[in-house]
Scaffold this motif. Structure first.
Motif, PDB file in Angstrom:
ATOM      1  N   ILE A  83       1.120  -0.900  -0.126  1.00 43.73           N
ATOM      2  CA  ILE A  83      -0.148  -0.096   0.132  1.00 43.73           C
ATOM      3  C   ILE A  83       0.913   1.020  -0.134  1.00 43.73           C
ATOM      4  O   ILE A  83       1.559   1.248   1.008  1.00 43.73           O
ATOM      5  N   ALA A  84       0.561   2.264  -0.547  1.00 45.13           N
ATOM      6  CA  ALA A  84       1.856   3.551  -0.763  1.00 45.13           C
ATOM      7  C   ALA A  84       0.515   4.486  -0.737  1.00 45.13           C
ATOM      8  O   ALA A  84      -0.541   4.151  -1.200  1.00 45.13           O
ATOM      9  N   GLY A  85       0.861   5.381   0.675  1.00 47.12           N
ATOM     10  CA  GLY A  85      -0.012   6.049   1.203  1.00 47.12           C
ATOM     11  C   GLY A  85       0.497   7.535   0.829  1.00 47.12           C
ATOM     12  O   GLY A  85       1.967   7.710  -0.182  1.00 47.12           O
ATOM     13  N   ILE A  86       0.075   8.760   0.193  1.00 45.06           N
ATOM     14  CA  ILE A  86       0.341   9.760   0.333  1.00 45.06           C
ATOM     15  C   ILE A  86      -0.421  11.181   1.324  1.00 45.06           C
ATOM     16  O   ILE A  86      -1.549  10.641   1.355  1.00 45.06           O
ATOM     17  N   SER A  87       0.644  11.768   1.389  1.00 45.49           N
ATOM     18  CA  SER A  87      -0.010  13.044   2.343  1.00 45.49           C
ATOM     19  C   SER A  87      -0.131  14.446   1.787  1.00 45.49           C
ATOM     20  O   SER A  87       0.198  14.489   2.432  1.00 45.49           O
ATOM     21  N   PRO A  88      -1.266  14.571   0.747  1.00 44.10           N
ATOM     22  CA  PRO A  88      -1.450  16.051   0.620  1.00 44.10           C
ATOM     23  C   PRO A  88      -1.870  17.324   1.297  1.00 44.10           C
ATOM     24  O   PRO A  88      -1.749  18.229   1.076  1.00 44.10           O
ATOM     25  N   GLY A  89      -2.452  17.099   2.538  1.00 44.19           N
ATOM     26  CA  GLY A  89      -3.285  17.787   3.518  1.00 44.19           C
ATOM     27  C   GLY A  89      -2.117  18.820   4.423  1.00 44.19           C
ATOM     28  O   GLY A  89      -3.029  19.695   4.349  1.00 44.19           O
ATOM     29  N   ILE A  90      -1.499  18.774   3.773  1.00 44.01           N
ATOM     30  CA  ILE A  90      -0.319  19.918   4.622  1.00 44.01           C
ATOM     31  C   ILE A  90      -0.836  21.535   3.438  1.00 44.01           C
ATOM     32  O   ILE A  90      -1.114  22.285   4.423  1.00 44.01           O
ATOM     33  N   ASP A  91      -1.246  20.971   2.691  1.00 43.40           N
ATOM     34  CA  ASP A  91      -0.958  22.335   1.408  1.00 43.40           C
ATOM     35  C   ASP A  91      -2.348  22.061   0.809  1.00 43.40           C
ATOM     36  O   ASP A  91      -2.086  22.980  -0.267  1.00 43.40           O
ATOM     37  N   PHE A  92      -2.723  21.288   0.744  1.00 41.65           N
ATOM     38  CA  PHE A  92      -3.592  20.744  -0.640  1.00 41.65           C
ATOM     39  C   PHE A  92      -5.097  22.022  -0.447  1.00 41.65           C
ATOM     40  O   PHE A  92      -5.265  22.289   0.394  1.00 41.65           O
ATOM     41  N   ASP A  93      -5.801  22.431  -2.007  1.00 43.26           N
ATOM     42  CA  ASP A  93      -6.085  23.554  -1.689  1.00 43.26           C
ATOM     43  C   ASP A  93      -7.769  22.923  -1.902  1.00 43.26           C
ATOM     44  O   ASP A  93      -8.246  22.452  -2.610  1.00 43.26           O
ATOM     45  N   ASP A 144      -2.887  14.457  11.166  1.00 39.25           N
ATOM     46  CA  ASP A 144      -1.911  15.120  11.605  1.00 39.25           C
ATOM     47  C   ASP A 144      -1.603  16.493  10.574  1.00 39.25           C
ATOM     48  O   ASP A 144      -0.341  17.259  10.449  1.00 39.25           O
ATOM     49  N   VAL A 145      -2.899  16.621  10.861  1.00 36.06           N
ATOM     50  CA  VAL A 145      -2.972  18.459   9.592  1.00 36.06           C
ATOM     51  C   VAL A 145      -3.480  19.514  10.587  1.00 36.06           C
ATOM     52  O   VAL A 145      -4.703  18.694  11.320  1.00 36.06           O
ATOM     53  N   ASP A 146      -3.803  21.145  10.082  1.00 31.19           N
ATOM     54  CA  ASP A 146      -4.673  21.198  10.806  1.00 31.19           C
ATOM     55  C   ASP A 146      -6.195  21.681   9.648  1.00 31.19           C
ATOM     56  O   ASP A 146      -5.936  20.717   8.851  1.00 31.19           O
ATOM     57  N   ASP A 147      -6.694  21.664  10.661  1.00 38.02           N
ATOM     58  CA  ASP A 147      -8.186  22.610  10.417  1.00 38.02           C
ATOM     59  C   ASP A 147      -8.697  23.609  10.132  1.00 38.02           C
ATOM     60  O   ASP A 147      -9.142  24.174  10.195  1.00 38.02           O
ATOM     61  N   ARG A 148      -7.754  23.741   8.153  1.00 36.01           N
ATOM     62  CA  ARG A 148      -7.760  24.814   7.260  1.00 36.01           C
ATOM     63  C   ARG A 148      -9.411  24.865   6.604  1.00 36.01           C
ATOM     64  O   ARG A 148      -9.412  25.993   6.504  1.00 36.01           O
ATOM     65  N   VAL A 149      -9.982  23.928   6.450  1.00 40.57           N
ATOM     66  CA  VAL A 149     -11.472  23.957   5.381  1.00 40.57           C
ATOM     67  C   VAL A 149     -12.230  24.620   6.892  1.00 40.57           C
ATOM     68  O   VAL A 149     -12.617  25.744   6.812  1.00 40.57           O
ATOM     69  N   THR A 150     -12.579  24.181   8.128  1.00 38.32           N
ATOM     70  CA  THR A 150     -13.081  24.717   9.192  1.00 38.32           C
ATOM     71  C   THR A 150     -12.337  26.309   9.716  1.00 38.32           C
ATOM     72  O   THR A 150     -13.401  27.131   9.841  1.00 38.32           O
ATOM     73  N   ARG A 151     -11.229  26.349   9.538  1.00 40.18           N
ATOM     74  CA  ARG A 151     -10.484  27.620  10.177  1.00 40.18           C
ATOM     75  C   ARG A 151     -10.707  28.838   8.712  1.00 40.18           C
ATOM     76  O   ARG A 151     -11.063  29.931   8.890  1.00 40.18           O
ATOM     77  N   SER A 152     -11.139  28.549   7.608  1.00 37.82           N
ATOM     78  CA  SER A 152     -11.272  28.821   6.930  1.00 37.82           C
ATOM     79  C   SER A 152     -12.921  29.995   6.404  1.00 37.82           C
ATOM     80  O   SER A 152     -12.808  31.291   5.839  1.00 37.82           O
ATOM     81  N   GLY A 153     -13.161  29.625   7.436  1.00 39.99           N
ATOM     82  CA  GLY A 153     -14.603  30.026   7.202  1.00 39.99           C
ATOM     83  C   GLY A 153     -15.756  29.487   6.403  1.00 39.99           C
ATOM     84  O   GLY A 153     -16.641  30.300   6.245  1.00 39.99           O
ATOM     85  N   SER A 154     -15.416  28.516   5.656  1.00 38.28           N
ATOM     86  CA  SER A 154     -16.123  28.034   5.063  1.00 38.28           C
ATOM     87  C   SER A 154     -17.519  27.135   5.361  1.00 38.28           C
ATOM     88  O   SER A 154     -16.623  26.727   6.952  1.00 38.28           O
ATOM     89  N   THR A 155     -18.760  27.455   4.718  1.00 36.31           N
ATOM     90  CA  THR A 155     -19.664  26.463   5.299  1.00 36.31           C
ATOM     91  C   THR A 155     -19.797  24.856   5.149  1.00 36.31           C
ATOM     92  O   THR A 155     -20.854  24.495   5.623  1.00 36.31           O
ATOM     93  N   LEU A 156     -19.216  24.410   4.410  1.00 37.69           N
ATOM     94  CA  LEU A 156     -18.581  23.533   4.120  1.00 37.69           C
ATOM     95  C   LEU A 156     -18.273  22.549   5.032  1.00 37.69           C
ATOM     96  O   LEU A 156     -17.038  23.292   5.943  1.00 37.69           O
ATOM     97  N   SER A 157     -18.576  21.153   5.775  1.00 39.07           N
ATOM     98  CA  SER A 157     -18.083  20.512   7.117  1.00 39.07           C
ATOM     99  C   SER A 157     -16.849  20.268   5.854  1.00 39.07           C
ATOM    100  O   SER A 157     -16.647  19.909   5.477  1.00 39.07           O
TER     101      SER A 157
END
Length: 266
Positions: free
Chosen positions: A82-92, A126-139
């Protein structure tokens, strides 16, 4: 169409922080997995720059050759990779570059498939909650699961998914995340979770109560940090592996010390 199959997953996660294993050391772990009748090697080292920090970039030729040889060795030993990729640190996830980033992600996972890996994993741990903190109404949970679903759909196969909230203790600070994530995640994908704690001393009732609590009806693999010491490098525990009697799908994320890890697998 996504294919749905029951799984049998036991083995090793190279998913810790710290020094990378060499390719020869990884092959030693493969041999130990085969000797112990374990099934899987999960390649997701946090320190590997092309796994996390530079996830958009393709590795150099030297890595490609070595990775291909590693996958060939695994196949000869009948170990599934299984190969993992972890893009969450700066994925838009929600901005103007989300389509561009998805294409980068798709290119990267196809690279791993082209070089012989059996399965793919998307890690948003192990990434921050950027979606929540962006003020987006999306979950945030919905957004992360939607990305996993889209990736699996593009590839035509299930993928393994580690959510940002991967243990109960993390859920305490993000109480709505898992409900949204699991309600959106396609049940043909495989959820990876650590249990009540990031490092759980015991999981006595197995995963059934965990799955019921999460209301997850697909496959679940336990990411077990019982032996991991990257959060405390001076600590090294090599005692018996207990308190997991009712779990069939479980991978251990240990120390990165190859001889120690071979011992722990046995």
């Amino acid at each position: 169409m996504l294919k749905s199959n029951k799984i049998n997953i036991t083995g090793y996660i190279e998913g810790y922080y710290g020094k990378l294993l060499s390719w020869e050391e990884r092959k030693k772990i493969l041999k130990t997995l085969a000797d112990c009748n374990l099934t899987n090697y999960f390649f997701a080292p946090k320190a590997e720059p092309f796994h996390r920090k530079f996830w958009r970039e393709l590795p150099p030729k030297s890595f490609s050759i070595a990775f291909g040889e590693f996958c060939d060795c695994a196949k000869k030993l009948e170990i599934s990779t299984i190969a993992g990729i972890s893009p969450g640190i700066d994925f838009d996830f929600i901005g103007s570059n989300k389509q561009i980033d998805f294409q980068f992600l798709l290119r990267k996972v196809r690279y791993f498939l082209d070089h012989g890996v059996d399965h793919l994993a998307l890690l948003i741990d192990d990434v921050d909650d950027r979606v929540t903190r962006s003020g987006s109404t999306l979950s945030e949970g919905h957004v992360h699961a939607s990305l996993a679903n889209r990736l699996a759909q593009e590839l035509g196969t299930k993928i393994f998914v580690v959510p940002r909230v991967y243990a109960d203790e993390i859920a305490r600070s993000s109480p709505d995340y898992l409900k949204a994530f699991i309600s959106e995640l396609d049940i043909r994908n495989v959820l990876i979770y650590s249990g009540k704690e990031i490092v759980s001393n015991k999981i006595p009732e197995g995963v059934s109560p965990l799955m019921e609590k999460l209301d997850w009806r697909g496959d679940l693999v336990v990411w077990d940090n019982f032996y991991a010491n990257d959060y405390c490098p001076r600590r090294l525990f090599v005692g018996p592996w207990l308190g997991r009697d009712y779990i069939s799908n479980i991978l251990i994320n240990p120390t990165g010390l190859v001889q120690t890890d071979q011992l722990l697998l046995k």
